[in-house]
Write an enzyme that holds these catalytic residues in place. Structure first.
Site, mmCIF file in Angstrom:
data_model
loop_
_atom_site.group_PDB
_atom_site.id
_atom_site.type_symbol
_atom_site.label_atom_id
_atom_site.label_comp_id
_atom_site.label_asym_id
_atom_site.label_seq_id
_atom_site.Cartn_x
_atom_site.Cartn_y
_atom_site.Cartn_z
ATOM 1 C CG PHE A 160 -1.780 -1.269 1.291
ATOM 2 C CD1 PHE A 160 -2.946 -1.360 0.553
ATOM 3 C CD2 PHE A 160 -1.402 -2.363 2.062
ATOM 4 C CE1 PHE A 160 -3.733 -2.514 0.591
ATOM 5 C CE2 PHE A 160 -2.170 -3.519 2.108
ATOM 6 C CZ PHE A 160 -3.343 -3.586 1.370
ATOM 7 N N GLY A 261 -10.628 18.659 -6.389
ATOM 8 C CA GLY A 261 -9.699 19.181 -7.381
ATOM 9 C C GLY A 261 -9.836 18.494 -8.716
ATOM 10 C CB CYS A 268 -1.863 2.768 -7.901
ATOM 11 S SG CYS A 268 -0.254 2.065 -7.603
HETATM 12 C C1 UDX Z 1 -2.035 5.034 -4.095
HETATM 13 C C2 UDX Z 1 -2.454 4.457 -2.728
HETATM 14 O O1 UDX Z 1 -2.578 5.522 -1.786
HETATM 15 C C3 UDX Z 1 -1.443 3.434 -2.247
HETATM 16 O O2 UDX Z 1 -1.883 2.866 -1.024
HETATM 17 C C4 UDX Z 1 -1.317 2.343 -3.310
HETATM 18 O O3 UDX Z 1 -0.356 1.395 -2.932
HETATM 19 C C5 UDX Z 1 -0.916 2.965 -4.656
HETATM 20 O O4 UDX Z 1 -1.874 3.969 -5.016
HETATM 21 P P1 UDX Z 1 -0.296 6.828 -4.969
HETATM 22 O O5 UDX Z 1 -0.712 6.455 -6.354
HETATM 23 O O6 UDX Z 1 1.148 7.014 -4.684
HETATM 24 O O7 UDX Z 1 -0.813 5.738 -3.912
HETATM 25 O O8 UDX Z 1 -1.037 8.199 -4.655
HETATM 26 P P2 UDX Z 1 -2.003 8.816 -3.534
HETATM 27 O O9 UDX Z 1 -1.210 9.640 -2.601
HETATM 28 O O10 UDX Z 1 -2.863 7.790 -2.924
HETATM 29 O O11 UDX Z 1 -2.891 9.792 -4.449
HETATM 30 C C6 UDX Z 1 -3.589 9.288 -5.571
HETATM 31 C C7 UDX Z 1 -4.211 10.396 -6.376
HETATM 32 O O12 UDX Z 1 -5.336 10.933 -5.716
HETATM 33 C C8 UDX Z 1 -3.305 11.580 -6.687
HETATM 34 O O13 UDX Z 1 -3.474 11.931 -8.048
HETATM 35 C C9 UDX Z 1 -3.800 12.675 -5.783
HETATM 36 O O14 UDX Z 1 -3.591 13.965 -6.331
HETATM 37 C C10 UDX Z 1 -5.282 12.345 -5.727
HETATM 38 N N1 UDX Z 1 -5.935 12.833 -4.503
HETATM 39 C C11 UDX Z 1 -5.581 12.333 -3.288
HETATM 40 C C12 UDX Z 1 -6.969 13.769 -4.605
HETATM 41 O O15 UDX Z 1 -7.317 14.216 -5.687
HETATM 42 N N2 UDX Z 1 -7.586 14.182 -3.450
HETATM 43 C C13 UDX Z 1 -7.241 13.708 -2.224
HETATM 44 O O16 UDX Z 1 -7.868 14.125 -1.238
HETATM 45 C C14 UDX Z 1 -6.208 12.757 -2.131
#
Ligand code: UDX
Length: 453
Positions: A160, A261, A268
């Site tokens: 994760f 946003g 992922c």
């Molecule tokens: C994600 C999961 O969090 C992680 O547990 C898994 O193993 C892989 O996928 P990651 O892809 O690194 O990790 O990004 P994350 O920080 O989870 O953000 C994902 C996306 O959601 C980003 O594009 C972020 O900008 C967006 N996001 C996140 C939002 O638009 N709003 C939020 O409140 C949080």
């Protein structure tokens, strides 16, 4: 830096990690830090030689330090598959890519290749730990189709890790999920995590695989939900920042993943949610909620274009600065980043786009339309532009000297804050026209009205 954990009996275990992307490289370096003897294997010679020299071929905070200490201690080595001569060890982690196929399914060719390669070098009864994200049911199929008579025992152990925080996440996971059928194999995988404090969940293989998809799908659902609420806020005059805080204070809901946003991107979420949708469809189930999550997410990327059209009429010839081409801050990864679609749409409609990102320029170069001017700094990207779209909320962008920025921009000085990360009121005070996503307060229409009074 983290305390060296090279102590105790568990330090003797030998581990091979196949696939050195974000997950594999972090796992290899972190396990070496925990005292194990680790070999990282990757089919890309360049990648292997970079890691051997202690240099990381991608940006991941804290990973270079971990690599250097593992190499210096002699507990971390890197090989190309063709160079392997010795058995791989008691535990073999598979962390290769599982990209999307065009129809939404998952391409398992790298996983199958890794599994076919392992028995040549590990004839014993090693534990094969699947770290790659594979659709529910894959593990059992692989066991039946690839591992019969191999002696290898299969365990699903989804990861994760968040890009940009992967090293921290390895040592401070929310939970460790181990899916398996063999007690001894599960015990060995548990041992691999000695010293890491986290709730441990032991399940069957398919449930472990499904937990990973369910977690990503739920988080994506939170994001699309808050984005739907933001659209409603714009229509009823409420402020999404307050709504997110107001609901997030309820511990049953929680504050995280409620930032409205331009939606989610990355390597992922988009891939895994499509794969879960596809897996459901193949099993004859129409997972309607997932479809809505995907549609809302796709729609969010259109917001800057719609806003600029509303402000300019036509955006042909309008100079626009894109701040951020990574899919989120603290990574150099632009895979499925909102900025890529936004840039394409703007260029198609004739806008002149200039872009900058603190880390992702190299990766984004081949993914952005050729017409986008790639800049060396935020100020260079902003110079002479009429409108700014903040796509990635890097701290560097949030802390820009906006008074100085107002002098390098040309009228009408529009700012579309695609991550609700800027202080809209302050920007309006400085003479910008501002617009966020679902923020009722500062909007550029409001300044128009104020100016006309
Ligand atoms: C994600 C999961 O969090 C992680 O547990 C898994 O193993 C892989 O996928 P990651 O892809 O690194 O990790 O990004 P994350 O920080 O989870 O953000 C994902 C996306 O959601 C980003 O594009 C972020 O900008 C967006 N996001 C996140 C939002 O638009 N709003 C939020 O409140 C949080």
């Amino acid at each position: 830096m983290l305390e060296d954990r090279n102590k105790g009996d568990e330090a003797k275990m030998r581990i091979t990690v196949v696939g050195l992307g974000y997950v594999g490289a972090v796992a290899a370096a972190a396990l070496a830090h925990s005292g194990y003897n680790v070999v990282g294997v990757d089919a890309d010679w360049e990648r292997v030689s970079a890691f051997r020299q202690g240099s990381c071929p991608f940006y991941e905070p804290k990973l270079p330090e971990l690599l250097s200490s593992g190499l210096a201690a002699g507990r971390l080595r890197f090989h190309h598959p063709e160079e392997m001569t010795t058995p791989l060890g008691e535990v073999i982690l598979v962390a290769v890519g599982t990209p999307s196929r065009s129809y939404g399914g998952t391409d398992l060719s790298q996983v199958r290749a890794a599994i076919r390669w392992v028995p040549q070098y590990e004839p014993g009864s090693a534990v094969l730990v699947m770290k790659s994200t594979v659709p529910p049911g894959t593990g059992l199929r692989l066991v039946a189709e690839e591992l019969v008579n191999s002696g290898l025992r299969y365990v699903a152990n989804p990861e994760f890790l968040r890009e940009g925080q992967a090293v921290y996440d390895w040592f401070h996971p929310g939970r460790i999920v181990i899916g398996g059928e063999n007690e001894e194999a599960i015990t060995l995988v548990k041992k691999m995590y000695t010293g890491i404090e986290a709730p441990l969940l032991i399940t069957d293989i398919t449930s472990a695989e499904t937990i990973k998809y369910a977690a990503n799908a739920f988080l994506a659902t939170k994001i699309s939900f808050v984005n739907e609420m933001a659209s409603l806020c714009e229509r009823v005059g409420a402020n999404i920042d307050d709504i997110a805080r107001g609901i997030g204070l309820d511990p049953r809901i929680g504050q995280s993943f409620l930032r409205a946003g331009l939606g989610y991107g990355g390597s992922c979420f988009p891939k895994d949610i499509r794969a879960l949708d596809f897996c459901s469809a193949v099993k004859g189930y129409n997972f309607e909620l997932l479809r809505a999550v995907i549609n809302v997410n796709n729609r969010q990327r259109l917001l800057p274009l719609q806003a600029l059209h509303a402000a300019f009429g036509t955006i042909k010839g309008v100079k626009v600065a894109l701040l951020g081409v990574a899919f989120k801050p603290h990574t150099d990864d632009s895979r499925e980043a909102p900025a890529l679609d936004i840039a394409r749409l703007l260029v198609e409609d004739g806008a002149e786009v200039r872009a900058y990102d603190p880390q992702a320029m190299e990766n984004a170069r081949s993914l952005l339309p050729e017409k986008v001017v790639l800049c060396e700094s935020a100020l260079e990207a902003l110079r002479g532009t009429q409108a700014v779209v903040l796509v990635t909320e890097w701290p560097e962008f949030c802390e820009l000297p906006w008074e100085q920025v107002s002098r390098v921009l040309v009228p009408p000085r529009l700012i579309f804050d695609g991550r609700n990360a800027l202080d809209g009121r302050e920007l309006m005070r400085l003479g910008f026209y501002y617009r966020g996503v679902g923020r009722s307060g500062p909007r550029w229409e409001q300044r128009h009205q104020e100016n006309n009074q």
